[in-house]
Motif scaffolding. Structure first.
Motif, PDB file in Angstrom:
ATOM      1  N   LEU A 112       8.244  -3.440  -0.582  1.00 16.75           N
ATOM      2  CA  LEU A 112       6.788  -3.109  -0.237  1.00 16.75           C
ATOM      3  C   LEU A 112       6.274  -2.775  -1.417  1.00 16.75           C
ATOM      4  O   LEU A 112       4.917  -3.162  -2.016  1.00 16.75           O
ATOM      5  CB  LEU A 112       6.844  -2.013   0.804  1.00 16.75           C
ATOM      6  CG  LEU A 112       6.809  -2.345   2.121  1.00 16.75           C
ATOM      7  CD1 LEU A 112       7.062  -1.015   3.155  1.00 16.75           C
ATOM      8  CD2 LEU A 112       5.587  -3.175   2.630  1.00 16.75           C
ATOM      9  N   ARG A 113       6.763  -1.964  -2.299  1.00 21.50           N
ATOM     10  CA  ARG A 113       6.011  -1.675  -3.605  1.00 21.50           C
ATOM     11  C   ARG A 113       5.835  -2.809  -4.676  1.00 21.50           C
ATOM     12  O   ARG A 113       4.667  -2.866  -5.212  1.00 21.50           O
ATOM     13  CB  ARG A 113       7.004  -0.412  -4.593  1.00 21.50           C
ATOM     14  CG  ARG A 113       6.919   0.894  -3.882  1.00 21.50           C
ATOM     15  CD  ARG A 113       7.878   1.831  -4.706  1.00 21.50           C
ATOM     16  NE  ARG A 113       7.974   2.868  -4.124  1.00 21.50           N
ATOM     17  CZ  ARG A 113       9.078   3.580  -3.676  1.00 21.50           C
ATOM     18  NH1 ARG A 113      10.246   2.848  -3.902  1.00 21.50           N
ATOM     19  NH2 ARG A 113       9.386   4.719  -3.093  1.00 21.50           N
ATOM     20  N   GLU A 118       1.754  -6.493  -6.632  1.00 22.36           N
ATOM     21  CA  GLU A 118       1.520  -8.089  -6.902  1.00 22.36           C
ATOM     22  C   GLU A 118       0.645  -8.763  -6.242  1.00 22.36           C
ATOM     23  O   GLU A 118       0.082  -9.799  -6.496  1.00 22.36           O
ATOM     24  CB  GLU A 118       2.976  -8.815  -6.695  1.00 22.36           C
ATOM     25  CG  GLU A 118       4.243  -8.666  -7.689  1.00 22.36           C
ATOM     26  CD  GLU A 118       5.583  -8.957  -7.124  1.00 22.36           C
ATOM     27  OE1 GLU A 118       5.452  -9.853  -6.212  1.00 22.36           O
ATOM     28  OE2 GLU A 118       6.465  -8.634  -7.660  1.00 22.36           O
ATOM     29  N   ALA A 119       0.110  -8.145  -4.903  1.00 23.88           N
ATOM     30  CA  ALA A 119      -0.818  -8.787  -4.178  1.00 23.88           C
ATOM     31  C   ALA A 119      -2.163  -8.714  -4.958  1.00 23.88           C
ATOM     32  O   ALA A 119      -2.961  -7.739  -5.356  1.00 23.88           O
ATOM     33  CB  ALA A 119      -1.055  -8.052  -3.053  1.00 23.88           C
ATOM     34  N   GLY A 120      -2.405 -10.029  -5.230  1.00 25.84           N
ATOM     35  CA  GLY A 120      -3.696 -10.410  -5.788  1.00 25.84           C
ATOM     36  C   GLY A 120      -4.839 -10.908  -4.862  1.00 25.84           C
ATOM     37  O   GLY A 120      -4.711 -11.022  -3.832  1.00 25.84           O
ATOM     38  N   MET A 131      -0.107  -3.924   4.095  1.00 19.91           N
ATOM     39  CA  MET A 131       0.867  -3.629   3.528  1.00 19.91           C
ATOM     40  C   MET A 131       0.904  -2.252   2.554  1.00 19.91           C
ATOM     41  O   MET A 131       1.921  -1.574   2.607  1.00 19.91           O
ATOM     42  CB  MET A 131       1.183  -4.854   2.365  1.00 19.91           C
ATOM     43  CG  MET A 131       1.738  -6.195   2.755  1.00 19.91           C
ATOM     44  SD  MET A 131       2.259  -7.136   1.454  1.00 19.91           S
ATOM     45  CE  MET A 131       0.685  -7.545   0.986  1.00 19.91           C
ATOM     46  N   LYS A 132      -0.125  -1.935   2.038  1.00 17.89           N
ATOM     47  CA  LYS A 132      -0.219  -0.636   1.505  1.00 17.89           C
ATOM     48  C   LYS A 132      -0.212   0.360   2.595  1.00 17.89           C
ATOM     49  O   LYS A 132       0.484   1.463   2.282  1.00 17.89           O
ATOM     50  CB  LYS A 132      -1.816  -0.415   0.896  1.00 17.89           C
ATOM     51  CG  LYS A 132      -2.144   0.888   0.171  1.00 17.89           C
ATOM     52  CD  LYS A 132      -1.444   0.713  -1.142  1.00 17.89           C
ATOM     53  CE  LYS A 132      -1.888   2.310  -1.780  1.00 17.89           C
ATOM     54  NZ  LYS A 132      -1.050   3.418  -1.840  1.00 17.89           N
ATOM     55  N   ASP A 133      -0.751   0.206   3.827  1.00 15.39           N
ATOM     56  CA  ASP A 133      -0.610   1.302   4.688  1.00 15.39           C
ATOM     57  C   ASP A 133       0.789   1.613   4.941  1.00 15.39           C
ATOM     58  O   ASP A 133       1.487   2.780   5.413  1.00 15.39           O
ATOM     59  CB  ASP A 133      -1.287   0.960   6.133  1.00 15.39           C
ATOM     60  CG  ASP A 133      -2.802   1.187   5.769  1.00 15.39           C
ATOM     61  OD1 ASP A 133      -3.341   1.666   4.884  1.00 15.39           O
ATOM     62  OD2 ASP A 133      -3.808   0.797   6.623  1.00 15.39           O
ATOM     63  N   THR A 134       1.554   0.388   5.127  1.00 18.16           N
ATOM     64  CA  THR A 134       2.831   0.408   5.456  1.00 18.16           C
ATOM     65  C   THR A 134       3.851   1.236   4.252  1.00 18.16           C
ATOM     66  O   THR A 134       4.586   2.161   4.750  1.00 18.16           O
ATOM     67  CB  THR A 134       3.732  -0.893   5.722  1.00 18.16           C
ATOM     68  OG1 THR A 134       2.612  -1.481   6.704  1.00 18.16           O
ATOM     69  CG2 THR A 134       5.113  -0.831   6.239  1.00 18.16           C
TER      70      THR A 134
END
Length: 171
Positions: A112-113, A118-120, A131-134
């Motif tokens: 997840l980190r 990497e999520a652009g 993903m950030k909330d998770t």
């Protein structure tokens, strides 16, 4: 070892529950047997008591040892290894929770980190947010676990009771 009907029921149920938790039924039954036993047992006793093949008992004991739920005890005058389970349910909970965290949660947190980092622009904003909330929630739960794990047994029991009271207040 002779099991009372109640002990047999407990052992069989623990095996069923183990299957539901992703643990081999025999592994869970052996753990339950050793948990209830007043004295350490050798593999032959376990095999005879549960009616399980000796090879299955050996494999199951190795798995329980890898989970740190069972350890070897040497008995004076007997060359066989005897096995004993942790008898404190709070310690069993800590051991199982730590093992599951190490095997399941920690790798998920690492992934997840990396995904959040990497999520652009090619990743939709909604997906990045989820993903950030998770990640945030799982990190919070991992931190709570670390705090709970550090509590002494009496503190753990008190924390659980206080948590139940807090839930009632928040409801």
């Amino acid at each position: 070892m002779k099991l009372s009907s109640t002990m047999e029921r407990f052992v069989m149920h623990w095996g069923e529950m183990g299957s539901r938790w992703g643990v081999n039924r025999t592994v869970a039954q052996i753990h339950a047997l050793l948990f209830l036993s007043e004295a350490p047992l050798h593999a032959e006793e376990i095999s005879e008591t549960l009616g399980v093949a000796r090879s299955n008992v050996s494999t199951s004991l190795r798995e329980l040892q890898s989970w740190e739920l069972v350890h070897i005890v040497h008995m004076k005058g007997d060359r066989r290894d005897h096995f004993e389970a942790q008898h404190d349910v709070r310690e069993i909970f800590r051991t199982v929770a730590e093992g599951r965290k190490r095997r399941e949660i920690d790798p998920t947190l690492t992934t997840l980190r990396a995904c959040v980092s990497e999520a652009g622009g090619e990743t939709p904003k909604v997906a990045r947010g989820r993903m950030k909330d998770t990640l945030d929630f799982m990190e919070l739960m991992a931190n709570v676990f670390e705090e709970v794990k550090a509590l002494p047994n009496a503190g753990l029991t008190q924390w659980l009771k206080t948590s139940l009271k807090a839930k009632k207040l928040l409801s």
